[in-house]
Design a protein around this motif. Sequence first.
Motif, PDB file in Angstrom:
ATOM      1  N   PRO A   1      81.038  18.306  -7.905  1.00 39.65           N
ATOM      2  CA  PRO A   1      82.038  19.277  -7.435  1.00 39.65           C
ATOM      3  C   PRO A   1      82.371  20.297  -8.519  1.00 39.65           C
ATOM      4  CG  PRO A   1      83.062  17.146  -7.867  1.00 39.65           C
ATOM      5  CD  PRO A   1      81.587  16.944  -8.014  1.00 39.65           C
ATOM      6  N   GLU A   2      82.161  21.573  -8.221  1.00 37.49           N
ATOM      7  CA  GLU A   2      82.357  22.623  -9.215  1.00 37.49           C
ATOM      8  C   GLU A   2      83.817  22.728  -9.659  1.00 37.49           C
ATOM      9  OE1 GLU A   2      80.109  24.372 -10.775  1.00 37.49           O
ATOM     10  OE2 GLU A   2      78.496  23.338  -9.691  1.00 37.49           O
ATOM     11  N   TRP A   3      84.739  22.476  -8.745  1.00 36.35           N
ATOM     12  CA  TRP A   3      86.148  22.605  -9.117  1.00 36.35           C
ATOM     13  C   TRP A   3      86.558  21.630 -10.209  1.00 36.35           C
ATOM     14  CZ3 TRP A   3      88.732  18.081  -8.448  1.00 36.35           C
ATOM     15  CH2 TRP A   3      88.227  17.172  -7.517  1.00 36.35           C
ATOM     16  N   LEU A   4      85.810  20.523 -10.314  1.00 35.16           N
ATOM     17  CA  LEU A   4      86.146  19.541 -11.344  1.00 35.16           C
ATOM     18  C   LEU A   4      85.890  20.097 -12.740  1.00 35.16           C
ATOM     19  CD1 LEU A   4      87.153  16.656 -11.768  1.00 35.16           C
ATOM     20  CD2 LEU A   4      84.788  15.874 -11.648  1.00 35.16           C
ATOM     21  N   ASN A   5      84.866  20.978 -12.866  1.00 36.03           N
ATOM     22  CA  ASN A   5      84.588  21.589 -14.172  1.00 36.03           C
ATOM     23  C   ASN A   5      85.785  22.381 -14.676  1.00 36.03           C
ATOM     24  OD1 ASN A   5      82.011  20.561 -14.193  1.00 36.03           O
ATOM     25  ND2 ASN A   5      81.074  22.402 -13.322  1.00 36.03           N
ATOM     26  N   GLU A   6      86.419  23.151 -13.756  1.00 36.73           N
ATOM     27  CA  GLU A   6      87.562  23.959 -14.164  1.00 36.73           C
ATOM     28  C   GLU A   6      88.749  23.081 -14.541  1.00 36.73           C
ATOM     29  OE1 GLU A   6      88.420  27.496 -11.880  1.00 36.73           O
ATOM     30  OE2 GLU A   6      86.584  27.204 -10.724  1.00 36.73           O
ATOM     31  N   LEU A   7      88.912  21.974 -13.845  1.00 34.89           N
ATOM     32  CA  LEU A   7      90.019  21.068 -14.163  1.00 34.89           C
ATOM     33  C   LEU A   7      89.806  20.413 -15.521  1.00 34.89           C
ATOM     34  CD1 LEU A   7      92.645  20.086 -12.799  1.00 34.89           C
ATOM     35  CD2 LEU A   7      91.372  18.102 -11.986  1.00 34.89           C
ATOM     36  N   ILE A   8      88.565  19.995 -15.791  1.00 32.67           N
ATOM     37  CA  ILE A   8      88.249  19.328 -17.060  1.00 32.67           C
ATOM     38  C   ILE A   8      88.323  20.297 -18.228  1.00 32.67           C
ATOM     39  CG2 ILE A   8      86.376  18.213 -18.351  1.00 32.67           C
ATOM     40  CD1 ILE A   8      85.540  16.852 -15.769  1.00 32.67           C
ATOM     41  N   ALA A   9      88.014  21.573 -17.993  1.00 29.95           N
ATOM     42  CA  ALA A   9      88.007  22.551 -19.077  1.00 29.95           C
ATOM     43  C   ALA A   9      89.401  22.833 -19.621  1.00 29.95           C
ATOM     44  CB  ALA A   9      87.367  23.854 -18.592  1.00 29.95           C
ATOM     45  N   ASP A  10      90.426  22.524 -18.843  1.00 27.92           N
ATOM     46  CA  ASP A  10      91.792  22.801 -19.261  1.00 27.92           C
ATOM     47  C   ASP A  10      92.476  21.531 -19.771  1.00 27.92           C
ATOM     48  OD1 ASP A  10      94.164  24.822 -19.081  1.00 27.92           O
ATOM     49  OD2 ASP A  10      94.923  22.954 -18.227  1.00 27.92           O
ATOM     50  N   ARG A  11      93.264  21.680 -20.828  1.00 25.82           N
ATOM     51  CA  ARG A  11      93.894  20.503 -21.424  1.00 25.82           C
ATOM     52  C   ARG A  11      94.851  19.815 -20.458  1.00 25.82           C
ATOM     53  NH1 ARG A  11      98.539  19.587 -24.059  1.00 25.82           N
ATOM     54  NH2 ARG A  11      99.111  21.782 -24.086  1.00 25.82           N
ATOM     55  N   ARG A  12      95.632  20.612 -19.726  1.00 22.98           N
ATOM     56  CA  ARG A  12      96.562  20.001 -18.777  1.00 22.98           C
ATOM     57  C   ARG A  12      95.818  19.394 -17.592  1.00 22.98           C
ATOM     58  NH1 ARG A  12     101.967  22.855 -17.268  1.00 22.98           N
ATOM     59  NH2 ARG A  12     100.646  24.553 -16.495  1.00 22.98           N
ATOM     60  N   GLY A  13      94.680  19.963 -17.267  1.00 19.53           N
ATOM     61  CA  GLY A  13      93.872  19.367 -16.213  1.00 19.53           C
ATOM     62  C   GLY A  13      93.371  17.999 -16.621  1.00 19.53           C
ATOM     63  N   ARG A  14      92.956  17.875 -17.877  1.00 14.69           N
ATOM     64  CA  ARG A  14      92.501  16.564 -18.374  1.00 14.69           C
ATOM     65  C   ARG A  14      93.665  15.573 -18.407  1.00 14.69           C
ATOM     66  NH1 ARG A  14      90.006  20.078 -21.989  1.00 14.69           N
ATOM     67  NH2 ARG A  14      91.388  19.472 -23.715  1.00 14.69           N
ATOM     68  N   GLN A  15      94.841  16.074 -18.790  1.00 17.49           N
ATOM     69  CA  GLN A  15      96.002  15.184 -18.815  1.00 17.49           C
ATOM     70  C   GLN A  15      96.304  14.635 -17.428  1.00 17.49           C
ATOM     71  OE1 GLN A  15      97.715  14.048 -21.411  1.00 17.49           O
ATOM     72  NE2 GLN A  15      99.053  12.859 -20.068  1.00 17.49           N
ATOM     73  N   LEU A  16      96.166  15.484 -16.400  1.00 20.24           N
ATOM     74  CA  LEU A  16      96.374  15.028 -15.027  1.00 20.24           C
ATOM     75  C   LEU A  16      95.360  13.942 -14.667  1.00 20.24           C
ATOM     76  CD1 LEU A  16      97.628  15.159 -12.224  1.00 20.24           C
ATOM     77  CD2 LEU A  16      96.100  17.086 -11.716  1.00 20.24           C
ATOM     78  N   ILE A  17      94.121  14.121 -15.094  1.00 25.24           N
ATOM     79  CA  ILE A  17      93.079  13.116 -14.826  1.00 25.24           C
ATOM     80  C   ILE A  17      93.439  11.791 -15.497  1.00 25.24           C
ATOM     81  CG2 ILE A  17      90.665  12.504 -15.276  1.00 25.24           C
ATOM     82  CD1 ILE A  17      89.992  15.473 -14.922  1.00 25.24           C
ATOM     83  N   TYR A  18      93.936  11.849 -16.729  1.00 23.83           N
ATOM     84  CA  TYR A  18      94.318  10.611 -17.430  1.00 23.83           C
ATOM     85  C   TYR A  18      95.433   9.893 -16.682  1.00 23.83           C
ATOM     86  CZ  TYR A  18      91.923  12.998 -21.293  1.00 23.83           C
ATOM     87  OH  TYR A  18      91.016  13.664 -22.069  1.00 23.83           O
ATOM     88  N   GLU A  19      96.426  10.648 -16.241  1.00 21.77           N
ATOM     89  CA  GLU A  19      97.562  10.021 -15.552  1.00 21.77           C
ATOM     90  C   GLU A  19      97.140   9.435 -14.207  1.00 21.77           C
ATOM     91  OE1 GLU A  19     100.741  12.805 -15.316  1.00 21.77           O
ATOM     92  OE2 GLU A  19     100.857  13.143 -17.478  1.00 21.77           O
TER      93      GLU A  19
ATOM     94  N   ALA B   1      93.800  27.472 -12.465  1.00 20.12           N
ATOM     95  CA  ALA B   1      92.523  26.866 -12.092  1.00 20.12           C
ATOM     96  C   ALA B   1      92.710  26.025 -10.852  1.00 20.12           C
ATOM     97  CB  ALA B   1      91.994  26.006 -13.244  1.00 20.12           C
ATOM     98  N   ALA B   2      93.868  25.327 -10.764  1.00 13.75           N
ATOM     99  CA  ALA B   2      94.129  24.521  -9.587  1.00 13.75           C
ATOM    100  C   ALA B   2      94.465  25.380  -8.389  1.00 13.75           C
ATOM    101  CB  ALA B   2      95.292  23.556  -9.869  1.00 13.75           C
ATOM    102  N   ALA B   3      95.094  26.550  -8.620  1.00 12.11           N
ATOM    103  CA  ALA B   3      95.504  27.405  -7.514  1.00 12.11           C
ATOM    104  C   ALA B   3      94.330  28.122  -6.881  1.00 12.11           C
ATOM    105  CB  ALA B   3      96.517  28.425  -8.006  1.00 12.11           C
TER     106      ALA B   3
END
Length: 491
Positions: free
Chosen positions: A137-155, A85-87
């Motif tokens: 931002p649409e890309w934020l939806n894909e980041l939030i939808a993934d567990r590791r993406g949410r973990q990155l947001i928390y950190e 999703a990030a790539a």
Amino acid sequence: MANNDAVLAELEAQLRAPDSILEPGVLDLLKDYLRAGGKPQAAIEDLSENYCGYAQMCNVMCEWLEIADVRTSSSKHGSSGGARAAAGPSSAAAAGGGGAAGEADGGVPDEFTLLSELAKERFDAARFLGVFRRGHPEWLNELIADRRGRQLIYELSAAHRNSLLLNYAIQRILKQGHEEEVALVGGSLASYFEVYHRLLATRLAAAARATTSKQLAQIAAEIAESCVASQHTYVHAQQLLAAAASWPGGGVFRRLGQEVEAAAVAQHGGTKVYQLQPLLVPLAASPEERRAVGLVSEVLTRTALSLPGEVCKQPIAALGLLQHSQAMLSDANAYGDDKLAPFLPNHLSLLHRVACEQPSLIAQVLGVLRAVLGALGHNRPELSRKVLGFLVSLLVSGAADAAMDMAQDWAATADPSLIRHFIQLVLESVEPPYSSSFARSMLRVMQHSLFTRLKASHTAMLQQFAAGCREVAFLPPLSRKDEDLLLELAK
């Protein structure tokens, strides 16, 4: 005309951004550009000339690392889904929003792992100040939808506490139902007040539903961890807990308030915590009550418990000091490591001052002493003897009946050696004639003392007490057990 030129220039700048053709909203960007008068040929040239292929480069690099068998020391985040999703959008679709590749199957770093580390290293909150000018931002939806993406947001949120983008992302995560996941992050998100308030409300609701002490203790620990992060989170939590405690059945919230205060004192020290007490006074409090809280707060923030006369002369302030002492001294665990033992004499001096200035509060003073003796139990007899000495001083100063009632309650489960010590102190301080209530209470205390051991070294004192009891007119008469005890004491 000038305004249209400015819009067109901004759209052209976005088309010329590196890898703009890979952005999820590129089609909308093209439509806006053409509506503003842009030329299709120019748009095609901008998109093609500024294609860099960073996402594909990341994919190739990770494939090389996998071929070279380069592994990380540990698997930090579990499954990889958000890596692609990030790539880029195409690779996100291929991954299906959550796969099992990357680090999860042996520690080989995937795209997401590498990009996460790069994001944490280079993230700059200031660069995202204008991110909402074109909407969400649409890309934020894909980041939030993934567990590791949410973990990155928390950190990132823990490291960049004033980021508008990250605050917005946390709000979106909560709205999608990941409250428990956010709660597990702990106090690092407490600086986001809306997040903190929402999680606190969720925990308070859980506390109201708790059915076991273990559940409540776990919730109390979670609340304390997030509430002691700063002054405003602590005050807000205590205000909510005080309001909840005022309702019927609010005892659980009163306990949580005490747990939060204890955690704050342990982490920041009593001085910083107690100076906030005036902020916690209910709005309906009278001016006298507010002044009393201010005085108590002033005393508690001092390094030593030296009391100005104006504090103990106010009943409300004196009562507040008693409640503070009871909360401090009635925790059995606090005596195990000697953290509290050095302060016990100071607290006893405080209680003595309160008893002298406010005789109407002697019952409350005795309640504190009873709580302290209960907390000490059989573990710290040297401290219990200090408390018993103060109890006897209250007894001889005019509170004999109340002191002896408390002593009877304590003696039922106390260490017999401590009971004998108390009896000795009393009989050394009190002489005949005795009142019937005092004599009867002493006999009942002696029933728990294995008094024969005391008699071996204090025969004359016990005989004097027995003789004094014979001069007392007991109504109702003594029980057979008490009569037999008097006979033994007189021998």
